[in-house]
Scaffold this motif. Structure first.
Motif, PDB file in Angstrom:
ATOM      1  N   ILE A 178       0.832  -1.200   0.000  1.00 52.75           N
ATOM      2  CA  ILE A 178       0.000   0.000   0.000  1.00 52.75           C
ATOM      3  C   ILE A 178       0.871   1.256   0.000  1.00 52.75           C
ATOM      4  O   ILE A 178       0.560   2.240  -0.689  1.00 52.75           O
ATOM      5  N   VAL A 179       1.971   1.240   0.746  1.00 52.51           N
ATOM      6  CA  VAL A 179       2.882   2.389   0.747  1.00 52.51           C
ATOM      7  C   VAL A 179       3.451   2.620  -0.649  1.00 52.51           C
ATOM      8  O   VAL A 179       3.496   3.758  -1.145  1.00 52.51           O
ATOM      9  N   PHE A 180       3.893   1.545  -1.291  1.00 57.60           N
ATOM     10  CA  PHE A 180       4.437   1.679  -2.652  1.00 57.60           C
ATOM     11  C   PHE A 180       3.357   2.175  -3.616  1.00 57.60           C
ATOM     12  O   PHE A 180       3.626   3.048  -4.458  1.00 57.60           O
ATOM     13  N   SER A 181       2.152   1.633  -3.522  1.00 59.62           N
ATOM     14  CA  SER A 181       1.072   2.025  -4.432  1.00 59.62           C
ATOM     15  C   SER A 181       0.677   3.478  -4.229  1.00 59.62           C
ATOM     16  O   SER A 181       0.349   4.183  -5.191  1.00 59.62           O
ATOM     17  N   PHE A 182       0.703   3.938  -2.978  1.00 56.73           N
ATOM     18  CA  PHE A 182       0.412   5.350  -2.696  1.00 56.73           C
ATOM     19  C   PHE A 182       1.412   6.249  -3.427  1.00 56.73           C
ATOM     20  O   PHE A 182       1.038   7.255  -4.047  1.00 56.73           O
ATOM     21  N   ALA A 183       2.699   5.867  -3.364  1.00 62.98           N
ATOM     22  CA  ALA A 183       3.727   6.659  -4.040  1.00 62.98           C
ATOM     23  C   ALA A 183       3.611   6.543  -5.558  1.00 62.98           C
ATOM     24  O   ALA A 183       3.755   7.531  -6.284  1.00 62.98           O
ATOM     25  N   PHE A 184       3.331   5.344  -6.036  1.00 64.91           N
ATOM     26  CA  PHE A 184       3.252   5.102  -7.474  1.00 64.91           C
ATOM     27  C   PHE A 184       2.066   5.835  -8.098  1.00 64.91           C
ATOM     28  O   PHE A 184       2.105   6.205  -9.286  1.00 64.91           O
ATOM     29  N   SER A 185       1.025   6.073  -7.324  1.00 66.78           N
ATOM     30  CA  SER A 185      -0.169   6.742  -7.844  1.00 66.78           C
ATOM     31  C   SER A 185       0.113   8.181  -8.245  1.00 66.78           C
ATOM     32  O   SER A 185      -0.631   8.758  -9.055  1.00 66.78           O
ATOM     33  N   TRP A 186       1.180   8.777  -7.716  1.00 67.75           N
ATOM     34  CA  TRP A 186       1.521  10.143  -8.120  1.00 67.75           C
ATOM     35  C   TRP A 186       1.838  10.221  -9.610  1.00 67.75           C
ATOM     36  O   TRP A 186       1.661  11.264 -10.240  1.00 67.75           O
ATOM     37  N   VAL A 187       2.319   9.117 -10.166  1.00 62.72           N
ATOM     38  CA  VAL A 187       2.586   9.099 -11.610  1.00 62.72           C
ATOM     39  C   VAL A 187       1.294   9.330 -12.380  1.00 62.72           C
ATOM     40  O   VAL A 187       1.240  10.107 -13.346  1.00 62.72           O
ATOM     41  N   TRP A 188       0.222   8.685 -11.951  1.00 64.47           N
ATOM     42  CA  TRP A 188      -1.039   8.747 -12.690  1.00 64.47           C
ATOM     43  C   TRP A 188      -1.797  10.035 -12.393  1.00 64.47           C
ATOM     44  O   TRP A 188      -2.596  10.476 -13.225  1.00 64.47           O
ATOM     45  N   THR A 189      -1.589  10.646 -11.220  1.00 63.88           N
ATOM     46  CA  THR A 189      -2.181  11.964 -11.004  1.00 63.88           C
ATOM     47  C   THR A 189      -1.580  12.978 -11.976  1.00 63.88           C
ATOM     48  O   THR A 189      -2.274  13.881 -12.456  1.00 63.88           O
ATOM     49  N   MET A 190      -0.281  12.808 -12.262  1.00 65.65           N
ATOM     50  CA  MET A 190       0.346  13.695 -13.249  1.00 65.65           C
ATOM     51  C   MET A 190      -0.310  13.532 -14.610  1.00 65.65           C
ATOM     52  O   MET A 190      -0.649  14.513 -15.277  1.00 65.65           O
ATOM     53  N   PHE A 191      -0.505  12.277 -15.027  1.00 64.96           N
ATOM     54  CA  PHE A 191      -1.149  12.040 -16.318  1.00 64.96           C
ATOM     55  C   PHE A 191      -2.602  12.496 -16.299  1.00 64.96           C
ATOM     56  O   PHE A 191      -3.129  12.957 -17.322  1.00 64.96           O
ATOM     57  N   GLY A 192      -3.273  12.371 -15.157  1.00 63.55           N
ATOM     58  CA  GLY A 192      -4.647  12.842 -15.053  1.00 63.55           C
ATOM     59  C   GLY A 192      -4.772  14.333 -15.278  1.00 63.55           C
ATOM     60  O   GLY A 192      -5.758  14.812 -15.829  1.00 63.55           O
ATOM     61  N   LEU A 193      -3.754  15.085 -14.844  1.00 62.32           N
ATOM     62  CA  LEU A 193      -3.746  16.528 -15.056  1.00 62.32           C
ATOM     63  C   LEU A 193      -3.232  16.903 -16.440  1.00 62.32           C
ATOM     64  O   LEU A 193      -3.598  17.941 -16.988  1.00 62.32           O
ATOM     65  N   LEU A 194      -2.391  16.057 -16.999  1.00 61.20           N
ATOM     66  CA  LEU A 194      -1.718  16.390 -18.255  1.00 61.20           C
ATOM     67  C   LEU A 194      -2.569  16.073 -19.477  1.00 61.20           C
ATOM     68  O   LEU A 194      -2.574  16.830 -20.454  1.00 61.20           O
ATOM     69  N   LEU A 195      -3.287  14.948 -19.428  1.00 62.57           N
ATOM     70  CA  LEU A 195      -4.053  14.498 -20.587  1.00 62.57           C
ATOM     71  C   LEU A 195      -5.474  15.071 -20.553  1.00 62.57           C
ATOM     72  O   LEU A 195      -5.961  15.499 -19.512  1.00 62.57           O
ATOM     73  N   ARG A 196      -6.132  15.036 -21.709  1.00 61.42           N
ATOM     74  CA  ARG A 196      -7.391  15.759 -21.847  1.00 61.42           C
ATOM     75  C   ARG A 196      -8.644  14.911 -21.667  1.00 61.42           C
ATOM     76  O   ARG A 196      -9.745  15.457 -21.645  1.00 61.42           O
ATOM     77  N   SER A 197      -8.529  13.609 -21.548  1.00 61.65           N
ATOM     78  CA  SER A 197      -9.711  12.768 -21.353  1.00 61.65           C
ATOM     79  C   SER A 197      -9.334  11.552 -20.528  1.00 61.65           C
ATOM     80  O   SER A 197      -8.167  11.144 -20.488  1.00 61.65           O
ATOM     81  N   GLU A 198     -10.334  10.978 -19.858  1.00 58.13           N
ATOM     82  CA  GLU A 198     -10.061   9.810 -19.020  1.00 58.13           C
ATOM     83  C   GLU A 198      -9.666   8.601 -19.852  1.00 58.13           C
ATOM     84  O   GLU A 198      -8.894   7.751 -19.392  1.00 58.13           O
TER      85      GLU A 198
END
Length: 283
Positions: A178-198
């Motif tokens: 869970i600790v690793f996944s919490f940190a790894f999720s920051w990668v996808w928050t970046m893509f969530g802000l960067l890309l234009r659609s889900e």
């Protein structure tokens, strides 16, 4: 007639002086600014409430893990280990890592969905700690990772998985995951802000997640692979995480693998956390 009614209602309203209005606005001290912890927990609770109102979101942490455990155990068990009972001891910690790591991409999807709905415009006007919005998403998703882990362990125990590390070893393994996944999720928050659609977020996420999870030691030992592939697999963060979780559940203390896993988690937060917040501020 309506004009007369409007005139009468206007006359009944008492005039408000500018000084009186100012006194009302500054009559009391402003409430204290909420702390970073309280705002993060609040946004985490918001993420949990979204699951409550749309329970279909739990499909990927219930039905999907069950399907993964049963499919890979009975599909590869006899061919790779000679029996299902032997293979499930090796596979379950790995397939647990694979399933939880793959569902981290839904953090980015949730962020992108809220952007499309305009919710973030309101969040940015609030007097709160800026990263608390993102941290709240990740805290809410940590519950999803925990549910997925419990479901998969329950299925594994039902089909013969017996961890030598007992309850403590399993608990430590899940906590590290869970600790690793919490940190790894920051990668996808970046893509969530960067890309234009889900859909774009999901497509890009799967493009990275599939090779990262399959090119690891989740299903087989790297020694059966070509040398050039072993070099990649042995240094993959998913391989280090799998070795650490597998070792803890087996009753060992793989200090080197745990250190590598925590180091990778720190790298993900150090790199993608600031990038995410910069995109969030400028979005």
């Amino acid at each position: 007639m309506s004009t007369a009614a409007e005139t009468r209602s206007t006359e009944e309203l008492a005039p408000v002086a500018t000084e009186t209005l100012a006194e009302l606005l500054v009559a009391k001290d402003r409430p204290p600014r909420p702390s970073a912890l309280s705002t993060s927990i609040t946004f985490g609770w918001r993420a949990i409430l979204k699951i409550k109102h749309v329970p279909e979101q739990l499909f990927d942490v219930t039905a999907f893990p069950i399907m993964m455990v049963l499919m890979y155990t009975y599909l590869f068990g006899g061919a790779l280990a000679g029996s299902v009972d032997a293979y499930v001891q090796f596979l379950l910690p790995g397939i647990l890592v694979m399933s939880v790591v793959m569902i981290t991409m839904y953090t980015g999807v949730s962020v992108n969905t809220d952007i499309e709905k305009g919710v973030f415009d309101r969040f940015r006007t609030l007097p709160i700690w800026r990263p608390s919005v993102m941290v709240g998403y990740l805290l809410g998703d940590a519950l999803r990772y925990t549910i997925a882990s419990i479901v998969m362990l329950a299925v594994g125990l039902a089909i013969g998985f017996r961890p030598d590390g007992g309850f403590v070893g399993v608990l430590l393994g899940v906590a590290l995951l869970i600790v690793f996944s919490f940190a790894f999720s920051w990668v996808w928050t970046m893509f969530g802000l960067l890309l234009r659609s889900e859909k774009s977020v999901m497509g890009v996420s799967m493009m990275f997640l599939f090779p990262l999870t399959f090119l690891s030691n989740i299903f087989v030992e790297p020694k059966t692979m070509p040398g050039w592939l072993q070099a990649f697999v042995n240094n993959s963060p998913v391989t280090h995480l799998t070795n650490a979780v597998r070792g803890l559940m087996d009753g060992d203390w793989p200090a080197t693998e745990i250190a590598w896993t925590l180091g990778w988690a720190g790298v993900f937060i150090a790199i993608f956390g600031p990038i995410t917040m910069r995109l969030y501020t400028r979005k």
